[in-house]
Design an enzyme around this catalytic site. Structure first.
Site, mmCIF file in Angstrom:
data_model
loop_
_atom_site.group_PDB
_atom_site.id
_atom_site.type_symbol
_atom_site.label_atom_id
_atom_site.label_comp_id
_atom_site.label_asym_id
_atom_site.label_seq_id
_atom_site.Cartn_x
_atom_site.Cartn_y
_atom_site.Cartn_z
ATOM 1 N N ASP A 16 108.087 88.236 27.406
ATOM 2 C CA ASP A 16 107.959 88.017 28.849
ATOM 3 C C ASP A 16 108.291 86.565 29.216
ATOM 4 O O ASP A 16 108.081 85.654 28.410
ATOM 5 C CB ASP A 16 106.528 88.376 29.283
ATOM 6 C CG ASP A 16 106.441 88.624 30.783
ATOM 7 O OD1 ASP A 16 107.501 88.695 31.442
ATOM 8 O OD2 ASP A 16 105.318 88.735 31.303
ATOM 9 N N HIS A 33 117.452 86.200 29.991
ATOM 10 C CA HIS A 33 117.534 87.252 28.969
ATOM 11 C C HIS A 33 118.493 86.835 27.857
ATOM 12 O O HIS A 33 118.233 87.066 26.677
ATOM 13 C CB HIS A 33 118.002 88.567 29.597
ATOM 14 C CG HIS A 33 117.072 89.096 30.649
ATOM 15 N ND1 HIS A 33 115.707 89.110 30.485
ATOM 16 C CD2 HIS A 33 117.300 89.616 31.882
ATOM 17 C CE1 HIS A 33 115.146 89.623 31.571
ATOM 18 N NE2 HIS A 33 116.084 89.926 32.441
ATOM 19 N N LEU A 127 113.456 93.552 5.752
ATOM 20 C CA LEU A 127 112.666 93.530 6.998
ATOM 21 C C LEU A 127 113.189 94.679 7.851
ATOM 22 O O LEU A 127 114.372 95.010 7.764
ATOM 23 C CB LEU A 127 112.914 92.177 7.709
ATOM 24 C CG LEU A 127 112.609 92.043 9.198
ATOM 25 C CD1 LEU A 127 111.096 92.099 9.440
ATOM 26 C CD2 LEU A 127 113.142 90.712 9.741
HETATM 27 C C1 FPP Z 1 110.736 90.354 30.295
HETATM 28 O O1 FPP Z 1 110.864 89.128 30.989
HETATM 29 C C2 FPP Z 1 111.968 90.660 29.557
HETATM 30 C C3 FPP Z 1 112.685 91.824 29.675
HETATM 31 C C4 FPP Z 1 112.271 92.928 30.534
HETATM 32 C C5 FPP Z 1 113.975 92.043 28.958
HETATM 33 C C6 FPP Z 1 114.063 91.518 27.559
HETATM 34 C C7 FPP Z 1 115.478 91.568 27.153
HETATM 35 C C8 FPP Z 1 116.120 90.661 26.362
HETATM 36 C C9 FPP Z 1 115.483 89.489 25.733
HETATM 37 C C10 FPP Z 1 117.614 90.765 26.144
HETATM 38 C C11 FPP Z 1 118.127 91.938 25.417
HETATM 39 C C12 FPP Z 1 117.415 92.281 24.176
HETATM 40 C C13 FPP Z 1 117.917 92.365 22.914
HETATM 41 C C14 FPP Z 1 117.112 93.127 21.939
HETATM 42 C C15 FPP Z 1 119.179 91.746 22.448
HETATM 43 P P1 FPP Z 1 110.891 89.126 32.599
HETATM 44 O O2 FPP Z 1 112.297 89.354 33.040
HETATM 45 O O3 FPP Z 1 109.919 90.140 33.090
HETATM 46 O O4 FPP Z 1 110.438 87.677 32.937
HETATM 47 P P2 FPP Z 1 109.601 87.219 34.243
HETATM 48 O O5 FPP Z 1 108.243 87.869 34.151
HETATM 49 O O6 FPP Z 1 109.561 85.732 34.116
HETATM 50 O O7 FPP Z 1 110.381 87.685 35.436
#
Ligand code: FPP
Length: 231
Positions: A16, A33, A127
């Site tokens: 997050d 991301h 892993l």
């Molecule tokens: C949450 O942060 C994150 C996500 C919903 C997406 C996670 C995706 C990635 C890291 C990229 C793709 C993944 C891989 C496996 C290569 P948020 O967007 O909710 O953050 P915020 O709460 O600050 O808005």
């Protein structure tokens, strides 16, 4: 491998804070991301270093469809680039890739690249990295119950039920980390984390590194895990 005492076998991570990381820098959310992928790589290398056998990354939840099309397709494109790179971290380090969740609604080429990576790494044992993709803990449980209802079984034990979930033979996570300071589970492995130790570092996911992970493992080693009993 570096020996640092008792090591959790499975760590689950709710990544997050990507959006906030980007917004703070005046950048579009998808930059967060993208930067988050670097944190995934750092974490994978740290898991290898300390001998953690399973690590699950919550990449896309069943609720993430509520985000804008732009953000959803941005995440898909990051996933596609990352998982279809022929010189990927998984092949280089003999890491098995697995997934939980139902990928069907994802674009076909993305599903294919994930399935190829799973197939190409299926015999690796250093892993196992699990990506939760269109995954929801409730959906996991409901699908297991529906499978049961359509079978002849009248009763199941806890251990049998665990095998019906997407995680099947994967051990329950001993540690769940949610970055960014938010203290919620947000539908991550609801059944499997009954006795997981929870950690909520304030760091935004793109800033997460080996030091943060090591601090969590040290804290985990000090926790008195009683599983409902007494010592
Ligand atoms: C949450 O942060 C994150 C996500 C919903 C997406 C996670 C995706 C990635 C890291 C990229 C793709 C993944 C891989 C496996 C290569 P948020 O967007 O909710 O953050 P915020 O709460 O600050 O808005």
């Amino acid at each position: 491998m570096k020996s640092i005492g008792k090591i959790p076998s499975h760590i689950g991570i709710i990544m997050d804070g990507n959006g906030r990381w980007a917004t703070r820098r005046g950048l579009p959310r998808n930059f967060g991301h993208k930067e988050g992928v670097k944190a995934i790589e750092r974490t994978i290398l740290a898991c290898l270093k300390y001998g953690i056998k399973y690590c699950t990354f919550f990449a896309f939840s069943t609720e993430n469809w509520r985000r804008s099309q732009e953000e959803i397709y941005g995440i898909f494109s990051i996933l596609r680039d990352y998982l279809s790179d022929p010189n990927n971290i998984f092949m280089r380090n003999k890491i098995k890739v697995d997934s939980i969740g139902i990928m069907d609604p994802f674009p076909e080429d993305l599903i294919n690249s994930i399935n190829n990576l799973k197939e190409n790494t299926k015999d690796y044992e250093n892993l196992t990295v699990i990506f939760a993709l269109n995954y929801g803990g409730r959906d996991d449980i409901i699908r297991a119950v529906n499978n049961l209802l359509s079978s002849n079984k009248q009763k199941v034990t806890d251990q049998e039920f665990l095998k019906l979930l997407d995680t099947k033979e994967i051990p329950e996570p001993e540690i769940v980390i949610r970055t960014s300071g938010e203290m919620r589970i947000s539908n991550f492995m609801l059944y499997q984390l009954a006795y997981s130790e929870m950690f909520f570092p304030k760091t935004y996911w793109p800033d997460f590194n080996e030091k943060h992970l090591l601090k969590i493992i040290k804290e985990f080693q000090k926790r008195d895990r009683r599983f409902g009993g007494v010592h």
